[in-house]
Design a protein around this motif. Structure first.
Motif, PDB file in Angstrom:
ATOM      1  N   GLU A  46       0.832  -1.202   0.000  1.00  0.00           N
ATOM      2  CA  GLU A  46       0.000   0.000   0.000  1.00  0.00           C
ATOM      3  C   GLU A  46       0.873   1.262   0.000  1.00  0.00           C
ATOM      4  O   GLU A  46       1.899   1.322   0.692  1.00  0.00           O
ATOM      5  N   HIS A  47       0.456   2.242  -0.787  1.00  0.00           N
ATOM      6  CA  HIS A  47       1.136   3.535  -0.768  1.00  0.00           C
ATOM      7  C   HIS A  47       0.165   4.619  -1.231  1.00  0.00           C
ATOM      8  O   HIS A  47      -0.856   4.339  -1.866  1.00  0.00           O
ATOM      9  N   ILE A  48       0.532   5.853  -0.873  1.00  0.00           N
ATOM     10  CA  ILE A  48      -0.259   7.020  -1.274  1.00  0.00           C
ATOM     11  C   ILE A  48       0.675   7.981  -1.985  1.00  0.00           C
ATOM     12  O   ILE A  48       1.766   8.294  -1.485  1.00  0.00           O
ATOM     13  N   ASN A  93       3.348   1.349   5.552  1.00  0.00           N
ATOM     14  CA  ASN A  93       3.942   0.132   6.091  1.00  0.00           C
ATOM     15  C   ASN A  93       3.651  -0.057   7.575  1.00  0.00           C
ATOM     16  O   ASN A  93       4.250  -0.891   8.226  1.00  0.00           O
ATOM     17  N   ALA A  94       2.770   0.789   8.095  1.00  0.00           N
ATOM     18  CA  ALA A  94       2.325   0.672   9.494  1.00  0.00           C
ATOM     19  C   ALA A  94       0.917   1.256   9.593  1.00  0.00           C
ATOM     20  O   ALA A  94       0.439   1.919   8.665  1.00  0.00           O
ATOM     21  N   ASN A 125      -3.316   3.434  -3.828  1.00  0.00           N
ATOM     22  CA  ASN A 125      -3.430   2.208  -4.618  1.00  0.00           C
ATOM     23  C   ASN A 125      -4.172   1.115  -3.859  1.00  0.00           C
ATOM     24  O   ASN A 125      -4.068  -0.070  -4.180  1.00  0.00           O
ATOM     25  N   PHE A 126      -4.909   1.513  -2.834  1.00  0.00           N
ATOM     26  CA  PHE A 126      -5.641   0.553  -2.005  1.00  0.00           C
ATOM     27  C   PHE A 126      -6.918   1.208  -1.506  1.00  0.00           C
ATOM     28  O   PHE A 126      -7.117   2.422  -1.641  1.00  0.00           O
ATOM     29  N   TYR A 127      -7.763   0.433  -0.925  1.00  0.00           N
ATOM     30  CA  TYR A 127      -8.980   0.952  -0.287  1.00  0.00           C
ATOM     31  C   TYR A 127      -9.267   0.113   0.934  1.00  0.00           C
ATOM     32  O   TYR A 127      -8.732  -0.998   1.091  1.00  0.00           O
TER      33      TYR A 127
END
Length: 610
Positions: free
Chosen positions: A546-548, A563-564, A586-588
């Protein structure tokens, strides 16, 4: 015969009830619009003392510059009754003033022998512009109680002087009232000669009355010396009478009070509302006509007194009693550094009572049935005077805004409305930012003002900070309020929502509870340090992928790996300027039960700016 007496008593009680109800209604009507919603200066300090001092320290303040334990006791009871309901002070002040007006009505009715004259006296008392302080300030209770006690002394001594067999309680009651009024406001110690004058005119041979009032005066001075270390009364504005007294000024102030009694504002606008010279022509004409009516009344009255040889001596005694009372009250209000209109109120009330006495002498009640022309003509002069004073007093009441303290009261009323009035108990614990401080709010007021609305008297966590502009603070948090001064209206404005939206404009995908969609965009204004802080909370299962992607002003782009469960980031941006920030995740959060925008909910963001 008994039936007639019973019917007469019943009718009399009905008259009293009608008078009381009408006076009550008129008092609330004429004082409509006067409010106390927030305390400041002397009123706020009084409230603070009530909460911080013991009963003994508050009521009996040893070592202070003033020792007014009778008033302090009344204030203690009022503050206990009001609690955190600041808006109750004005209704309480009005009710006290109605009680005084009813006393004036009863006294004037006795003096004139007519219900309508007595009622007119009560109405004139309530109508007077001089009641401004009694109604609009917490300390107004002191002026009201002092006036009430002073008029009570005059009433007792009038009956003592005019009745062949005065009641045994009249003198003790008058002396008790004198003792009380000296510890409501020390100014009224000056009424001592009134007793001696009454004794001399009555040819009082008993030693007891002379010794009683002299002993009480001595006791008053002894108590004052024990409590404050001096018998010299304190002056106005932190001065002392002994230091500021001037014969020339006292004479000038005395004459100005005489003018006030005749409807002429002889003082500056900040003390009187509007000077006589600055008043409209119609007001000046009405005042002059009203004074001409009083002059006619006086000429007719003196003519009657001179003609009635049998009653002449008694009449002159009463005239002397009233004039001496008025003179003493004027004198006591002339020895300090200025004359405030509220100090003339007691002299003005005595003048109206004297006018009622003139009506009673010029047209005795016993003659009313035999000859209606004389009472109709004479009493109509007083009633016409009252009719003329109605528009005059109403006009000057509309000039209260010019009084030296009125603007400040309006400002703190507004501050109360914009804070506690809107947020109630939710206000406590908030940080309140006020843009500018042209109103010169003191540190004491800033610390204490909001405590008055808290039943616990602490308003714990509530802080007031003055800032130059909204650039002095970053993004608003839920525990922050922002106010601005509005000098044109002597008010404050709550601009919290405006500033919040200005500093954090949600374009899409951003929500007030902190959630961001997978795609979100906002405009954020930084503070003077030019830093934006992000704290991302992801409550889902972290896989490490996951990243923004955070893009600032379309140029600076940074990938923030999630990462946390909590990840922070900081961006440098132009200080005190608005930056456009976009978020792409890239996630929800797959456990979300709703979808608010075009994309799914992704992460919770706590965004701050310095």
């Amino acid at each position: 015969m008994k039936d007639r007496q019973w019917i007469g008593k019943e009718a009399a009680w009905k008259d009293e009830i009608i008078a009381a109800v009408l006076l009550l209604a008129f008092a609330f009507f004429i004082n409509r619009g006067i409010e106390i919603k927030g305390l400041y200066m002397d009123d706020l300090y009084l409230w603070s003392c009530y909460g911080e001092q013991s009963f003994r320290e508050f009521v009996f303040p040893l070592g202070s510059t003033r020792f007014r334990f009778v008033y302090n006791l009344a204030a203690w009871l009022e503050l206990m009754l009001v609690g955190s309901h600041m808006s109750w002070f004005v209704p309480i002040n009005i009710l006290v003033n109605v009680c005084i007006a009813f006393t004036v009505y009863r006294f004037a009715k006795r003096l004139s022998g007519r219900w309508i004259i007595g009622f007119s006296g009560g109405i004139l008392y309530l109508l007077s512009r001089m009641s401004y302080y009694q109604i609009s300030q917490v300390w107004g209770l002191m002026e009201s109680l002092a006036l009430w006690a002073a008029i009570g002394i005059l009433y007792c001594l009038y009956r003592y002087l005019t009745e062949e067999k005065p009641g045994k309680s009249l003198l003790p009651v008058s002396v008790f009232l004198y003792f009380s009024v000296c510890f409501i406001h020390e100014r009224y110690m000056v009424l001592l000669p009134l007793f001696y004058a009454a004794f001399l005119m009555k040819k009082e041979r008993r030693k007891a009355p002379w010794l009683l009032v002299t002993g009480v005066f001595a006791a008053v001075q002894a108590l004052r010396f024990f409590a404050i270390g001096s018998i010299s009364p304190a002056g106005t504005g932190g001065t002392t009478v002994a230091e500021t007294f001037s014969i020339a000024s006292a004479i000038k102030f005395a004459f100005s009070q005489v003018f006030y009694i005749f409807g002429i504002n002889a003082g500056p606008e900040h003390l009187s509302g509007l000077s006589f010279s600055g008043s409209p022509a119609w007001v000046r004409v009405f005042v002059i006509v009203a004074d001409i009516l009083l002059l006619l009344m006086t000429v007719i009255f003196l003519t009657v007194v001179i003609k009635e040889r049998k009653e002449r001596k008694k009449r002159f005694q009463v005239i002397g009693l009233f004039l001496l009372f008025i003179a003493l009250c004027i004198g006591s209000s002339s020895v300090t550094i200025r004359v405030e209109t509220r100090w003339v109120y007691v002299s003005m009330t005595a003048a109206w009572l004297f006018a009622a006495y003139m009506c009673g002498v010029a047209v005795p009640k016993k003659e009313a049935g035999a000859d209606l022309t004389r009472p109709l003509l004479y009493c109509s002069l007083f009633l016409l005077y009252g009719i003329l004073m109605l528009p005059i007093e109403s006009f000057y009441r509309g000039k209260y805004e010019n009084l030296y303290y009125w603007s400040s009261q309006l400002r703190y009323n507004s501050l109360a409305e914009e804070t506690y009035g809107k947020y109630q108990e939710k206000l406590f614990g908030k940080k309140i930012y006020i843009i500018g401080n042209t109103y010169d709010m003191s540190d004491f007021t800033a610390r204490t003002f909001f405590k008055t609305f808290d039943k616990k008297r602490t308003a714990e966590g509530t802080e007031v900070t003055f800032i130059d502009s909204i650039n002095s603070i970053g993004l608003l948090t839920p525990n922050m309020l922002v106010l601005r001064e509005d000098p044109a209206h002597n008010a404050y404005q709550d601009i919290t929502d405006f500033v919040r939206n200005l500093k954090f404009e949600r374009i899409y995908g951003c929500y007030e509870d902190g959630w961001l969609d997978q795609k979100a965009k906002a405009r954020i204004m930084a503070g003077k340090e030019g830093k934006i802080h992000f704290k991302f909370y992801y409550p889902g299962v972290i896989t490490g992928l996951e990243h923004i992607v955070v893009t600032v002003n379309g140029s600076e782009q940074r990938v923030i790996p999630i990462n946390a469960s909590t990840v922070t980031a900081e961006f440098d941006v132009p200080p005190s300027q608005t930056s456009e920030v976009t978020f792409e995740s890239n996630f929800y959060y797959d456990a979300a039960t709703e979808q608010r925008g075009e994309t799914r909910l992704s992460v919770v963001a706590d965004i701050t700016a310095d």
